[in-house]
Design a protein around this motif. Structure first.
Motif, PDB file in Angstrom:
ATOM      1  N   UNK A 204     -11.360   9.933  -3.113  1.00  0.00           N
ATOM      2  CA  UNK A 204     -10.919   9.348  -1.849  1.00  0.00           C
ATOM      3  C   UNK A 204     -10.364   7.946  -2.101  1.00  0.00           C
ATOM      4  N   UNK A 205      -9.224   7.603  -1.507  1.00  0.00           N
ATOM      5  CA  UNK A 205      -8.687   6.244  -1.676  1.00  0.00           C
ATOM      6  C   UNK A 205      -9.679   5.198  -1.175  1.00  0.00           C
ATOM      7  N   UNK A 206      -9.844   4.147  -1.980  1.00  0.00           N
ATOM      8  CA  UNK A 206     -10.796   3.093  -1.645  1.00  0.00           C
ATOM      9  C   UNK A 206     -10.024   1.839  -1.270  1.00  0.00           C
ATOM     10  N   UNK A 207     -10.156   1.407  -0.031  1.00  0.00           N
ATOM     11  CA  UNK A 207      -9.458   0.212   0.422  1.00  0.00           C
ATOM     12  C   UNK A 207      -9.940  -1.050  -0.294  1.00  0.00           C
ATOM     13  N   UNK A 208     -11.246  -1.270  -0.462  1.00  0.00           N
ATOM     14  CA  UNK A 208     -11.670  -2.468  -1.211  1.00  0.00           C
ATOM     15  C   UNK A 208     -11.148  -2.490  -2.651  1.00  0.00           C
ATOM     16  N   UNK A 209     -11.183  -1.320  -3.309  1.00  0.00           N
ATOM     17  CA  UNK A 209     -10.685  -1.263  -4.685  1.00  0.00           C
ATOM     18  C   UNK A 209      -9.185  -1.550  -4.731  1.00  0.00           C
ATOM     19  N   UNK A 210      -8.452  -1.053  -3.747  1.00  0.00           N
ATOM     20  CA  UNK A 210      -7.014  -1.325  -3.700  1.00  0.00           C
ATOM     21  C   UNK A 210      -6.737  -2.808  -3.499  1.00  0.00           C
ATOM     22  N   UNK A 211      -7.508  -3.455  -2.642  1.00  0.00           N
ATOM     23  CA  UNK A 211      -7.321  -4.891  -2.411  1.00  0.00           C
ATOM     24  C   UNK A 211      -7.647  -5.696  -3.668  1.00  0.00           C
ATOM     25  N   UNK A 212      -8.744  -5.345  -4.338  1.00  0.00           N
ATOM     26  CA  UNK A 212      -9.113  -6.061  -5.562  1.00  0.00           C
ATOM     27  C   UNK A 212      -8.036  -5.879  -6.629  1.00  0.00           C
TER      28      UNK A 212
ATOM     29  N   UNK B 136      -3.406  -8.029  -9.724  1.00  0.00           N
ATOM     30  CA  UNK B 136      -1.984  -7.938 -10.054  1.00  0.00           C
ATOM     31  C   UNK B 136      -1.255  -9.223  -9.697  1.00  0.00           C
ATOM     32  N   UNK B 137      -1.550  -9.782  -8.522  1.00  0.00           N
ATOM     33  CA  UNK B 137      -0.918 -11.043  -8.124  1.00  0.00           C
ATOM     34  C   UNK B 137      -1.336 -12.170  -9.062  1.00  0.00           C
ATOM     35  N   UNK B 138      -2.612 -12.202  -9.402  1.00  0.00           N
ATOM     36  CA  UNK B 138      -3.116 -13.240 -10.310  1.00  0.00           C
ATOM     37  C   UNK B 138      -2.442 -13.151 -11.678  1.00  0.00           C
ATOM     38  N   UNK B 139      -2.123 -11.943 -12.114  1.00  0.00           N
ATOM     39  CA  UNK B 139      -1.508 -11.749 -13.426  1.00  0.00           C
ATOM     40  C   UNK B 139      -0.021 -12.087 -13.412  1.00  0.00           C
TER      41      UNK B 139
END
Length: 325
Positions: free
Chosen positions: A48-56, A61-64
């Motif tokens: 199941x898609x995980x919204x918290x995992x997607x946000x993290x 990705x932005x930090x990198x």
């Protein structure tokens, strides 16, 4: 009211009616396919898609990518544009090519000299470390000899020791041999890679079947030929992985050249760019922050190119052993 249909089966007495199977509604539209509208159950292969995992993941990705975007944008600005414009947007004049030309030509082209020095350290240091790690890892994984467990303990212990803890003893030793302020002071310590040796040891133990080596020996193949023709192709993913790690470590090495080299002609890129940054703080020194940023962009281009060219070997090496045969 249900109408019963009858058929006559082949081989039955003539005129003997045989009831046809009744139609029943199936919960699936096709064999094994769920009815439209029914939710597919969660499985390890279909989680199941995980919204918290997607946000993290998005934050990582932005930090990198944010520093790379900042570096690329500001490499297009001149000295005044760096101070007058927003850091994450372009200035009025985009001069990336002009900045690259001035970076390569500044101070009689010393940046090119630093780049060649870095390539020398990487080719000799990282390349040599990879060769030694492959040979040592293969020997430790496939040969039995006295003291093998002691060697394993030493290698694991060396992995746990940070490189900075060995900097002063290494400097004193090379100073006593008269090798400081020479390229050998950077190349020789780079040849030792305990992590690369341990990685190749574990990889060779799983990637090279012992039965395959024994079959080659029965066919009359010598140990060197067996290694080059049988084992080395199987070790290629692990070899590329060790090579990439060693290249990045040598390319970004700053502390070791800092204590070993005083002659600017033997500086790697890390020390050279730091010298440009420090000259703005000296009396009468010229501030060349635009050239420093452009030089930093040029510094990461070779590493990115190598990763893109060798990523298929690296990915296969990381996935080795994940599927049970």
């Amino acid at each position: 009211m249900t109408t019963s249909l009858t058929t006559t089966a082949a081989g039955d007495p003539a005129g003997t009616p045989r009831p046809a199977p009744a139609r029943t509604s199936s919960p699936t539209t096709r064999a094994g396919a769920p009815r439209r509208g029914r939710r597919v159950p969660d499985t390890p292969l279909n989680p199941r898609p995980s919204l918290p995992l997607t946000l993290v993941t998005g934050l990582v990705l932005v930090y990198t990518l944010l520093p790379l975007v900042w570096l690329l944008i500001n490499a297009t600005k001149d000295q005044n544009g760096l101070l007058d414009s927003f850091g994450l947007w372009f200035a009025d004049d985009v001069g990336l090519w002009d900045n690259i030309t001035r970076t390569l030509a500044y101070d009689d082209g010393v940046f090119v000299r630093w780049l060649l020095n870095t390539l020398l350290y990487v080719a000799a240091g990282a390349g040599g470390a990879t060769v030694l790690a492959v040979l040592g890892g293969y020997a430790l994984a496939k040969y039995e000899f006295p003291g093998r467990k002691a060697v394993f303990a030493v290698v694991v212990g060396a992995v746990a020791v940070p490189g900075t803890a060995l900097a002063v003893p290494t400097f004193l030793m090379f100073s006593g041999m008269g090798l400081t302020n020479t390229p050998w002071a950077v190349i020789i310590p780079s040849l030792i890679s305990p992590f690369g040796l341990y990685l190749m040891w574990v990889f060779a133990a799983e990637a090279v079947p012992t039965e395959l080596l024994e079959a080659a020996r029965i066919d009359g193949s010598g140990e060197l030929r067996t290694f080059l023709t049988v084992a080395l192709p199987l070790l290629m993913p692990g070899t590329v992985t060790v090579l990439l790690f060693s290249m990045v470590a040598t390319w970004n090495n700053y502390f070791l050249p800092l204590i070993m080299i005083k002659d600017p002609d033997w500086y790697p890129l890390t020390l050279g760019l730091n010298a440009w940054n420090a000259q703005a703080q000296t009396a009468g020194g010229e501030a060349v922050f635009d050239l420093i940023i452009t030089g930093s962009l040029l510094t990461i281009v070779p590493i990115v190119a190598v990763f893109l060219l060798l990523q298929r070997y690296w990915q296969s090496g990381l996935a080795a052993g994940s599927v049970k045969e």
